[in-house]
Motif scaffolding. Structure first.
Motif, PDB file in Angstrom:
ATOM      1  N   UNK A   1     -11.936   9.270  66.852  1.00 12.49           N
ATOM      2  CA  UNK A   1     -10.506   9.031  66.793  1.00 12.49           C
ATOM      3  C   UNK A   1      -9.915   9.060  68.196  1.00 12.49           C
ATOM      4  N   UNK A   5      -4.094  10.527  70.918  1.00  8.86           N
ATOM      5  CA  UNK A   5      -3.258  10.998  69.829  1.00  8.86           C
ATOM      6  C   UNK A   5      -3.331  12.503  69.731  1.00  8.86           C
ATOM      7  N   UNK A   6      -4.501  13.012  69.956  1.00 10.30           N
ATOM      8  CA  UNK A   6      -4.672  14.460  69.946  1.00 10.30           C
ATOM      9  C   UNK A   6      -3.791  15.088  71.011  1.00 10.30           C
ATOM     10  N   UNK A   9      -0.276  15.998  70.311  1.00  8.95           N
ATOM     11  CA  UNK A   9       0.041  17.111  69.433  1.00  8.95           C
ATOM     12  C   UNK A   9       0.395  18.376  70.194  1.00  8.95           C
ATOM     13  N   UNK A 172      -7.600  -9.342  54.941  1.00  9.48           N
ATOM     14  CA  UNK A 172      -8.867  -8.642  55.082  1.00  9.48           C
ATOM     15  C   UNK A 172      -8.886  -7.772  56.320  1.00  9.48           C
ATOM     16  N   UNK A 174      -6.568  -6.059  57.399  1.00 11.77           N
ATOM     17  CA  UNK A 174      -5.824  -4.816  57.229  1.00 11.77           C
ATOM     18  C   UNK A 174      -6.602  -3.910  56.296  1.00 11.77           C
ATOM     19  N   UNK A 175      -7.347  -3.049  56.867  1.00 11.97           N
ATOM     20  CA  UNK A 175      -8.226  -2.226  56.046  1.00 11.97           C
ATOM     21  C   UNK A 175      -7.580  -0.900  55.702  1.00 11.97           C
ATOM     22  N   UNK A 176      -6.290  -0.901  55.386  1.00 16.47           N
ATOM     23  CA  UNK A 176      -5.634   0.360  55.082  1.00 16.47           C
ATOM     24  C   UNK A 176      -5.460   1.144  56.367  1.00 16.47           C
ATOM     25  N   UNK A 177      -4.421   1.919  56.423  1.00 17.44           N
ATOM     26  CA  UNK A 177      -4.132   2.552  57.694  1.00 17.44           C
ATOM     27  C   UNK A 177      -4.919   3.833  57.888  1.00 17.44           C
ATOM     28  N   UNK A 178      -5.422   4.378  56.841  1.00 18.48           N
ATOM     29  CA  UNK A 178      -6.140   5.631  57.043  1.00 18.48           C
ATOM     30  C   UNK A 178      -7.629   5.366  57.127  1.00 18.48           C
ATOM     31  N   UNK A 179      -8.215   5.998  58.040  1.00 18.68           N
ATOM     32  CA  UNK A 179      -9.662   5.992  58.108  1.00 18.68           C
ATOM     33  C   UNK A 179     -10.072   7.422  58.319  1.00 18.68           C
ATOM     34  N   UNK A 180     -10.628   7.986  57.306  1.00 23.57           N
ATOM     35  CA  UNK A 180     -11.020   9.370  57.457  1.00 23.57           C
ATOM     36  C   UNK A 180     -12.346   9.420  58.185  1.00 23.57           C
ATOM     37  N   UNK A 181     -12.580  10.575  58.729  1.00 19.18           N
ATOM     38  CA  UNK A 181     -13.833  10.728  59.448  1.00 19.18           C
ATOM     39  C   UNK A 181     -14.981  10.539  58.455  1.00 19.18           C
ATOM     40  N   UNK A 183     -16.083   7.873  57.394  1.00 24.99           N
ATOM     41  CA  UNK A 183     -16.075   6.571  56.748  1.00 24.99           C
ATOM     42  C   UNK A 183     -16.610   5.510  57.682  1.00 24.99           C
ATOM     43  N   UNK A 190     -18.974  -2.455  55.087  1.00 28.78           N
ATOM     44  CA  UNK A 190     -17.957  -3.315  54.481  1.00 28.78           C
ATOM     45  C   UNK A 190     -17.748  -4.557  55.329  1.00 28.78           C
TER      46      UNK A 190
ATOM     47  N   UNK B 212      -7.629  13.591  59.858  1.00 28.01           N
ATOM     48  CA  UNK B 212      -6.446  12.956  60.427  1.00 28.01           C
ATOM     49  C   UNK B 212      -5.271  12.939  59.459  1.00 28.01           C
ATOM     50  N   UNK B 222       2.352  22.795  65.440  1.00 27.86           N
ATOM     51  CA  UNK B 222       2.254  22.969  66.885  1.00 27.86           C
ATOM     52  C   UNK B 222       3.601  23.352  67.492  1.00 27.86           C
ATOM     53  N   UNK B 647      -6.164  -0.412  48.396  1.00 26.77           N
ATOM     54  CA  UNK B 647      -5.843  -0.406  49.821  1.00 26.77           C
ATOM     55  C   UNK B 647      -5.428  -1.799  50.255  1.00 26.77           C
ATOM     56  N   UNK B 648      -4.577  -1.879  51.195  1.00 30.97           N
ATOM     57  CA  UNK B 648      -4.190  -3.193  51.704  1.00 30.97           C
ATOM     58  C   UNK B 648      -2.853  -3.160  52.410  1.00 30.97           C
ATOM     59  N   UNK B 649      -1.891  -2.473  51.812  1.00 28.77           N
ATOM     60  CA  UNK B 649      -0.585  -2.408  52.459  1.00 28.77           C
ATOM     61  C   UNK B 649      -0.705  -1.680  53.789  1.00 28.77           C
ATOM     62  N   UNK B 705     -10.280  -5.323  47.629  1.00 30.26           N
ATOM     63  CA  UNK B 705     -10.200  -6.755  47.918  1.00 30.26           C
ATOM     64  C   UNK B 705     -10.407  -7.593  46.671  1.00 30.26           C
TER      65      UNK B 705
END
Lengths: 571, 739
Positions: A1, A5-6, A9, A172, A174-181, A183, A190, B212, B222, B647-649, B705
């Protein structure tokens, strides 16, 4: 990540100096360092708390921008009196200053004269909220109407054509805004899958409506009715949904030029070039992919030996000028380090220009094409050739009369050279303008060039005085734009039945809602006519010239030439 | 809770509401027990017999003290009488905090006391909240006073980190869940004990390791560097009072326990004992993706037993509608030459009314308003329209009509359509509510009383005569709120409109006179959303004060208070059978509440951001929720399971709606798109065998998808609301944003 960004904080607190300054401003003199520190920590914490609450109000207000109102509401939540007197402006002009190793952002507060506020007339009442309906989708297909965004946005067309490997289906990427560790591994898989699934996406079938539209538009563009043509060109220049038809248009133009050059059909060539112009004007289209068809067609119209049946009478020069301008425009927009359009085109023109056997018509086209590319090109490629070309012109002018056609050609080349070179020379050559020196430097053309340069200098000086004044009076040269907008919605409305029509898309776009869109003053065109016909008195002409130069420098440049060429056609 | 800042004011409100709520205090009971246990210190949760009673007494005494301090002597009297506490007892309790022998002496009838105590406390929910402030905060925080050696915290934490990183993969994922709650508690412990710099160092060192999706909380954390900050911060107070729930397999747990005992790592063990709730299950440890899909909420996952209550998610029987009316209408239809239609309609009518869904609640479980004649007419209209409904599916996508609000400089904040799609209401940030008619029929007011007096009441067209033609217009503005309007909702019979606002009130407007009828006060803080029941009469509201309230239009006080969320209630939705209410919150959970008794029957965790939209499927079985993280989650209400993730938005989802037959789910977002999803496929593909149903461990297929049927961009217009007309045309609404 992302490490940055860290970093963010980490708790940031206000500098203790600010505390001191604020304390002094309320009359507390000497504040101890310790209490400053404690204060700044407390204040920083409270500010953060309030900002976090204010964010809630932003989210519920369905906005992306935090406003001062949100902060007021957040203060209210904490039972604190809101800060009055702050308004949310679109843009808060924070100024930045640095010095002594410190960076500072501050809000410049101007002193406001109350009488100014009282005396200024009330601003226009903003328009009331209104409701408009349109079809976002019909049976799952998004109609290409002005209310909807273009089916394929220009940026994507651009990346498609310039970076074909990156092209991804919309949605395609836009793979969702969250990506957890963790993944990470799966997302790589994918991606692999996606690549497997990717197929050439553009379907080359047009719907029935599109076919009809294509037929109507092309017919109107090359037909005999000027009004229809204007409408059709307007539609090409503004309609957002033409992406799919672009290949057809491009082929139509290239084939059309090929056939009509052979048949020397000047009028049709002009119409086709106007189509090119309209396509280039369309803000939703990116023509990169079709340049291989369009550039040869345009270049043909610039340099072809013969473009009309009666070269002595017809004004094919205007077409060459116009096409040269188109060429220059596409060079400007599409030339990259990989396709090298500009240098390739320049080479082509220069080669023809250097050739002794080149006809006057082609020579004219080459010079026009080069001249449109800008002052640098004129300086490096045309001005050094002036004496050579001058000699050639002299040979035709003074020599035995070979043919009328050559003479006309030489005449046009001469005026073209003078027109383009004069302003460049005026800028680069130091004063004074001595005829003899000019003659020595530029040969046969020197004398005339000298007088042109003098004129150009005078005009430049005159314009510098007056332009400011005139621009003040013509603060609304925009209406030409608004006409195109309203024309668009009218034409698209008539084309696409079953659509709830929004009368004018302009209301959507205008930044100043209060301003009614004025119909374009067609007068501009007549002014151009008047000057070109030379019917007005000199006094008028001078004023008009200003207008013309102003207007020509803005938009309807081609109109001038086409009016001119049309009138000459009729003659 | 939120009431912390201004106790006295809240208390007045409470006094007003008291008698009303008492009348149905029993039903409120469990809703408030939740908040009761929540508020009492974590020690209460210990299962030992004596301790909770004592604790409750302490709580009671704390309440009494509070009331005394605020000179509410009457309430003190009542409470003391009811609780059977003597004055001396209370005093002695107050003096020696440990509780001592006197409390135990009363222990004999403490059980019977307990029930009464709870009724009282249920009757005074606000006082419970208030009580949380002084006495309880110190109790809660005092848990931290037993401090370890501050410099060792980093050693402890990194020791645990090393251990977890060294264990087998299958256990590592599960044990990694410990990181975040431990981190937070250790940090707060440091802060509480005034080791400011050490706390900072600890934060800097380990905050980067956290998942995250906890970023938002970490950002709040913090900022906290002083002990004094802990007191006012509600989010952190919640973190203290509610135990963070972790679900860990027995094997992993034992591994952890052994490790901690070997190392004598008491610090961490204490935190686990006191502040975490570890829900141990037998069986295979869960995978990383399984854990990730369920975690993310403010207080960990839901305990398994919380979601075990039975939910009657079936639909109610359709009321039978008299035949003559029906026939009359059919005759009109027949003129158009459609004899077949009659049959099909009869069938659909009959089948619905005769078959009793085993999962449906009893018809009279919640008293519902009786149908009026106009309602019956409307039902008939609905039947007729539904026969003309388009069958949607992946091959047959709906058309979308987009209503764009132009010139909405004042900020469009909420939109609602009537069920028959004839009216549209918009709430604006400038405190106004505007109602539009989207059909050619204009909006008219009823005539003034003087004019009404002269009307012939016997005439047939009296309903037409009472309307004032002069007032006909396409839209009407409703003024009354004093802050941005965040929620609007039409009543099903189109006679009323509800609006909720920043000013803390919910207002009921008449759409006959276009005036405000009632202002429902009670929230005191911004009310983020309000929603009418599908049968009218009841409505629910939720706001910044972290509770959702159930109201009836003819009561000015709430009938139920749904307390339990740890942060703002951002959105509310009624179940189609009106027996349940779903609420979404900033604490990143969705809760389902039983209207009958106020119980929380489902806690659904898995979202990684505040939830801003909810939608029930028309058959009542499923729930969809959308949040700021741009994901839509699908839930099986019966089992309390997550069954899908869309997922997509790329931005907050503000609108969700199922098509009338439930085949398509439409979602609208801040990213200016409307997306259509194949909900049938999403529901069908879920493997709900017994094992997953009992453990709640699901494998989510990553097929967003494939489920995405369509995506439609608008021109810089965020989608605020979506609505399917009775014929399955999709209506979308949003304000054009000229930037």
């Amino acid at each position: 990540m992302a490490e940055e960004r860290r970093q963010k904080l980490c708790s940031v607190i206000l500098p203790t100096e600010s505390m001191k300054a604020i304390a002094e401003s309320v009359g507390v003199g000497s504040l101890q360092e310790e209490s400053c520190l404690a204060l700044s920590e407390e204040v920083s914490y409270r500010i953060k708390e309030i900002a976090q609450d204010a964010l809630k109000f932003m989210h519920h207000g369905k906005r992306r921008k935090l406003t001062t109102g949100d902060i007021d509401h957040a203060l209210k939540l904490k039972n604190v009196e809101p800060l009055y007197g702050f308004q949310s402006q679109e843009f808060i002009p924070f100024r930045f200053a640095s010095g002594g190793g410190r960076e500072l952002h501050f809000y410049e507060e101007k002193e406001v004269d109350l009488s100014d506020i009282i005396n200024t007339p009330l601003p226009r009442v903003p328009l009331d909220v209104s409701l408009k309906a349109h079809w976002l989708s019909i049976d799952g297909v998004q109609p290409a109407i002005p209310e909807n965004p273009p089916p394929v946005p220009k940026e994507q067309q651009k990346t498609d054509s310039t970076e074909p490997l990156k092209a991804v289906k919309p949605g395609q990427e836009e793979e969702g805004s969250i990506q957890t560790k963790g993944q990470g591994a799966s997302s790589a898989e994918v991606k692999g899958k996606e690549k497997m699934r990717m197929k050439p996406r553009s379907t080359h079938e047009l719907s029935v409506e599109q076919q009809l539209y294509y037929k109507e538009i092309t017919e109107a563009c090359v037909g005999s009715c000027e009004a229809k043509r204007a409408e059709a060109l307007q539609s090409i220049a503004t309609d957002p949904g033409l992406y799919q038809m672009l290949p057809r248009f491009s082929t139509f133009i290239s084939e059309g030029v090929r056939v009509n050059v052979v048949q020397n059909n000047l009028a049709l060539l002009i119409y086709l070039m106007r189509m090119v112009k309209a396509l280039m004007d369309n803000p939703t289209l990116y023509l990169e992919k079709y340049l291989h068809e369009l550039i040869p067609a345009v270049v043909t119209c610039i340099v072809s030996k013969q473009l009309c049946l009666r070269p002595d009478v017809d004004n094919h020069w205007a077409l060459r000028d116009f096409a040269a301008r188109l060429m220059a425009q596409s060079c400007k927009t599409f030339s990259t380090t990989t396709n090298n359009i500009q240098s390739r085109i320049t080479k082509t023109f220069t080669k023809a220009l250097l050739d002794d056997k080149t006809q006057w018509t082609t020579r004219y086209g080459c010079i026009a094409g080069l001249a449109e590319l800008g002052h640098d090109v004129i300086k490096t490629l045309i001005i050094p050739r002036l004496s050579v070309e001058g000699a050639r012109i002299k040979a035709v002018m003074d020599g035995p009369v070979v043919s009328n056609i050559d003479k006309i050609g030489a005449d046009h080349v001469q005026s073209l050279l003078l027109k383009h070179c004069a302003c460049v020379v005026a800028k680069t050559r130091p004063l004074p303008d001595m005829v003899d020196q000019y003659k020595a430097d530029y040969g046969y053309l020197g004398t005339m060039l000298c007088s042109h340069v003098v004129k150009a200098r005078a005009q430049a000086a005159f314009q510098a005085q007056t332009v400011n004044r005139t621009t003040l009076t013509i603060t609304q040269p925009r209406p030409t734009l608004s006409m195109s907008q309203s024309g668009l919605s009218a034409s698209s409305g008539s084309r696409t039945p079953n659509i709830i029509k929004v009368p004018s898309s302009l209301t959507l776009m205008s930044t100043r809602p209060g301003t009614p869109t004025q119909p374009s003053p067609p007068a501009t065109k007549y002014i151009v006519m008047a000057t070109s016909a030379g019917a007005a008195s000199t006094q008028q002409v001078r004023v008009l010239n200003e207008f013309v130069s102003l207007y020509l420098s803005r938009l309807p440049r081609h109109l001038y030439h086409f009016r001119a060429c049309l009138t000459s056609d009729r003659r | 809770m939120a009431a912390v800042q201004d106790g006295p004011m809240e208390l007045d409100a409470e006094k007003e509401t008291k008698p009303e709520i008492l009348s149905d205090g029993t039903s409120n009971l469990s809703g408030n027990t939740a908040s009761g246990t929540l508020s009492s210190s974590p020690l209460t949760a210990a299962p030992a017999g004596g301790a909770p009673k004592m604790e409750d007494q302490q709580t009671l005494i704390a309440v009494l003290q509070f009331l005394k301090r605020n000179k509410l002597s009457e309430s003190v009297e009542i409470l003391r009488r009811e609780a059977g506490l003597g004055e001396h007892q209370e005093d002695s309790q107050a003096t020696d905090g440990s509780g001592g022998g006197k409390g135990d002496g009363d222990g004999g009838d403490a059980n019977s006391l307990l029930s009464r105590v709870f009724i009282t406390s249920a009757a005074a929910p606000q006082s419970m909240l208030v009580k949380k402030d002084q006495p309880d905060v110190s109790v809660v925080l005092s848990a931290y006073s037993q401090q370890g050696d501050p410099p060792l915290y980093q050693v402890y934490y990194s020791g645990l980190k090393n251990f977890i990183e060294s264990v087998l993969d299958c256990h590592r994922a599960e044990l990694s869940q410990l990181f975040y709650p431990l981190f937070v508690h250790m940090y707060l412990e440091l802060v509480y004990n005034n080791h400011e710099t050490k706390a900072k160092a600890f934060f800097d060192k380990f905050s980067g390791d956290q998942e995250c999706y906890y970023q938002d909380d970490l950002r709040i954390l913090c900022g906290l560097t002083k002990k004094e900050h802990l007191k006012g911060n509600e989010v952190l107070l919640d973190f203290r009072t509610s135990r963070f729930v972790l679900r860990i397999s027995r094997d992993s747990y034992q591994l952890l326990k052994r490790h901690l005992q070997e190392r004598h790592n008491n610090q961490i063990w204490n935190i686990i004992q006191e502040h975490l709730y570890i829900d141990i299950f037998d069986g295979m440890p869960r995978s990383k993706s399984q854990i990730d899909s369920m975690s993310g909420s403010l207080a960990g996952e839901a305990r398994r037993e919380v979601n075990k209550a039975k939910v009657f998610y079936g639909l109610l029987k359709e009321p039978e509608i008299e035949v003559p009316l029906d026939d009359e209408d059919d005759e009109a239809e027949n003129e158009e030459g459609k004899p077949k239609k009659k049959k099909t309609k009869k069938d659909s009518l009959g089948s619905k009314s005769k078959k009793q869904d085993p999962n449906a609640p009893q018809q009279n479980r919640i008293p519902l308003p009786e149908l009026k004649d106009s309602d019956k007419l409307d039902k008939i209209m609905y039947m007729k329209e539904s026969t003309k409904r388009i069958r949607l599916g992946p091959e047959n996508l709906p058309s979308i009509c987009f209503y764009t609000f132009l010139n909405a400089f004042q900020g469009l904040t909420a939109v609602d359509f009537t069920d028959d799609s004839s009216l549209l209401a918009g709430g604006f940030a400038d405190s106004t509510v505007r109602v539009w008619s989207v059909t050619p029929k204009k909006l008219r007011k009823v005539k003034s009383t003087a004019e009404l007096n002269v009307i012939d009441k016997e005439s047939d067209d009296v309903l037409e005569r009472i309307m004032d033609e002069k007032t006909a217009s396409e839209s009407k503005i409703l003024h009354g709120h004093s802050g941005p309007v965040y929620g609007v909702s039409f009543s099903p019979d189109r006679n009323y409109l509800l609006s909720s606002s920043e000013d803390g009130t919910v207002r009921l407007w008449s759409l006959q006179t276009f005036t405000c009828l009632v202002g429902y006060k009670g929230h005191n803080y911004p009310v983020w959303d309000t929603q009418f029941s599908p049968f009218g009469y009841y409505f629910v509201s939720g706001g910044h004060d972290r509770v959702a309230r159930l109201w009836a239009t003819d009561h000015y006080q709430p009938l139920r208070i749904f307390a339990g969320h740890l942060a703002d209630v951002t959105c509310t939705q009624f179940h189609p059978n009106s027996n349940y209410v779903a609420t979404g919150s900033t604490d990143r959970t969705v809760r389902l509440w039983d209207v009958l008794n106020g119980n929380c029957v489902r806690i659904l965790t898995g979202h990684k951001g505040p939830i801003h939209s909810l939608a029930f499927s028309p058959n009542g079985k499923f729930l969809a929720s959308g949040s700021t993280d741009g994901r839509v989650l699908l839930w099986d209400i019966g089992h309390g399971l997550m069954i899908g993730e869309l997922k997509g938005h790329t931005d907050t989802i503000y609108a969700l709606k199922f098509s009338r037959d439930g085949e398509i789910l439409a979602s609208g977002s801040m990213d200016n798109t409307v997306r259509l999803w194949d909900s049938m496929k999403a529901f069908d593909e879920v493997e709900t065998d017994d094992f997953t149903a009992t453990t709640g461990h699901i494998h989510l297929p990553d097929n967003s998808q494939e489920l995405l049927l369509g995506m439609y961009h608008s021109k810089s217009t965020p989608v605020t609301h979506l609505h399917f007309t009775r014929r399955n045309l999709l209506l979308a609404a949003g304000a054009y944003n000229s930037q």
